[in-house]
Design a protein around this motif. Sequence first.
Motif, PDB file in Angstrom:
ATOM      1  N   LEU A  64       0.359  -1.494  -0.065  1.00 26.13           N
ATOM      2  CA  LEU A  64       0.567  -0.409   0.266  1.00 26.13           C
ATOM      3  C   LEU A  64       1.233   1.243   0.056  1.00 26.13           C
ATOM      4  O   LEU A  64       2.007   1.762   1.232  1.00 26.13           O
ATOM      5  CB  LEU A  64      -1.058  -0.010   1.219  1.00 26.13           C
ATOM      6  CG  LEU A  64      -1.960   1.534   1.709  1.00 26.13           C
ATOM      7  CD1 LEU A  64      -2.600   1.258   0.406  1.00 26.13           C
ATOM      8  CD2 LEU A  64      -2.516   1.164   2.606  1.00 26.13           C
ATOM      9  N   GLY A  65      -0.032   1.741  -0.874  1.00 26.69           N
ATOM     10  CA  GLY A  65       1.237   3.340  -1.146  1.00 26.69           C
ATOM     11  C   GLY A  65       0.275   4.466  -0.466  1.00 26.69           C
ATOM     12  O   GLY A  65      -0.760   4.298  -0.701  1.00 26.69           O
ATOM     13  N   LEU A  66       1.275   5.351   0.248  1.00 33.04           N
ATOM     14  CA  LEU A  66      -0.239   6.855   0.581  1.00 33.04           C
ATOM     15  C   LEU A  66       0.275   7.668  -0.302  1.00 33.04           C
ATOM     16  O   LEU A  66       0.906   7.944  -0.884  1.00 33.04           O
ATOM     17  CB  LEU A  66       0.287   6.669   2.115  1.00 33.04           C
ATOM     18  CG  LEU A  66       0.230   5.986   3.442  1.00 33.04           C
ATOM     19  CD1 LEU A  66       0.849   5.996   4.593  1.00 33.04           C
ATOM     20  CD2 LEU A  66      -1.832   5.574   3.835  1.00 33.04           C
ATOM     21  N   GLY A  67      -0.874   8.548   0.429  1.00 33.31           N
ATOM     22  CA  GLY A  67      -0.800   9.846  -0.791  1.00 33.31           C
ATOM     23  C   GLY A  67       0.077  11.146  -0.113  1.00 33.31           C
ATOM     24  O   GLY A  67       0.747  10.391   1.152  1.00 33.31           O
ATOM     25  N   SER A  68       0.835  12.000  -1.145  1.00 31.86           N
ATOM     26  CA  SER A  68       1.209  13.205  -0.430  1.00 31.86           C
ATOM     27  C   SER A  68       1.082  13.664   0.965  1.00 31.86           C
ATOM     28  O   SER A  68       0.256  13.971   1.675  1.00 31.86           O
ATOM     29  CB  SER A  68       1.994  14.698  -1.316  1.00 31.86           C
ATOM     30  OG  SER A  68       2.710  15.522  -0.582  1.00 31.86           O
TER      31      SER A  68
END
Length: 447
Positions: free
Chosen positions: A184-188
């Motif tokens: 999972l990648g998160l937003g800025s």
Amino acid sequence: RLLKLEPPPTFEFVHEGPPRAVYEGRALAIDPPWLVVETEPALPDATGGLVTLRSGEARLEAAARTRGPAPHGRGALLELVDLGPAQQTQLEALITRFRKADHIRICRDEDVRSENVTTGFARWRLPHDALPELDKREIELRTELFGRPLAAPLLISCMTGGSELARRINERLARAAQRFGIALGLGSGRALLVDPSLRDTFAVRPLCPDVPLLANLGAVQLNYGVGLDDCRRLVELLEADALVLHLNPLQEAVQPEGDVDFRGLRDKIARLAEALEVPVILKEVGNGLGAGLARWAASTAIAGLDTAGTGGTSWARVESYRAGDSVLERLGRSFSGWGVPTAQSVLACRAALPDRLVIASGGIRNGIEAAKAIALGADLVGIARPFLQAASESEPALADEITLVIEQLRVAMFCSGCRDLAALRRLELEPVADRGDATTETGRSYR
């Protein structure tokens, strides 16, 4: 360069007089220090007073002067004056919340596809093996990322954070990542560094304790006051396994409030990759990474590249929907086909970094395209918009979408005779004759 505020926050203007008067209405657009508002009755010209804007938890109080009718349509124009550090922070937090919520709404609901360009995957097909000598149940999708196991080579690409809507979506994405064993990648995280109260819109580690979690920050922020300690703080706050630095010069160039000073960033990124205690990944946001940048990355301590190529969501087009005037709208749309197609970017990145992480993303919509990306050299495949749309609907819809992608990948491997990901990476794709020769960035044919 007016930025539309959608939905418009509540607006109050107090003129102390004489006589004292209070005007209430909506704030339609902003370009600091300019603010376009709509009130009933209309604001008088050349009047000073105190402005209050409210949107959820975000609030701005500042002195202002009325400046007559707005130049681009209905409403009145105000000038915010005497903005001190506290007001500047409030203003940035307010704008960030609108930008984050706007991005979700536009990516979910509008046509933001790249125009006149594709990902490039249609140039190849997976060879069909009518006698694969496999039991489909034996197909092995497991891999790992940064020492954590993955049940399938998938990443929910970095998307959002910084608003209440983003919090709900990130929580659903995190639970799904844990359930399916994918990254999972998160937003800025820039918004979190500016406004720590936004932490709960990003902090999902308790919901996905066993999967790789990627923090994310715009690389250009290294030119706007963000340093090594800030990056460390972001990683620690989010309990992330790595930091993604996203590269988005086109998006910033057409964004009403864009940060466009990209000078000296290569040296700063290289130093950060050397000093940070977790791996640093470079990614684009939809315009692709070319061969030249990939070769430069190979000379640094950067752990890997995420292509985010052209052919999927165009962030220039996303920003065109946010533009407050027709010139900015047309500017964004004119660049909606700009960049390096995803398949071409995967080839370039793998050629430059034969032994480092390559993530294929940018317009990948299903497991068949994911299989092609891995056969071209990717270690992992990132998907964003299909998961965003499903997560916005419901957790069952998101689970169905992820299940479908994984099963498509499994069937594609089975029908091309690939027992595991290593075999898929050795597979030779077949060029599709009527699509033209499949070439790399240097013009050489693939395989």
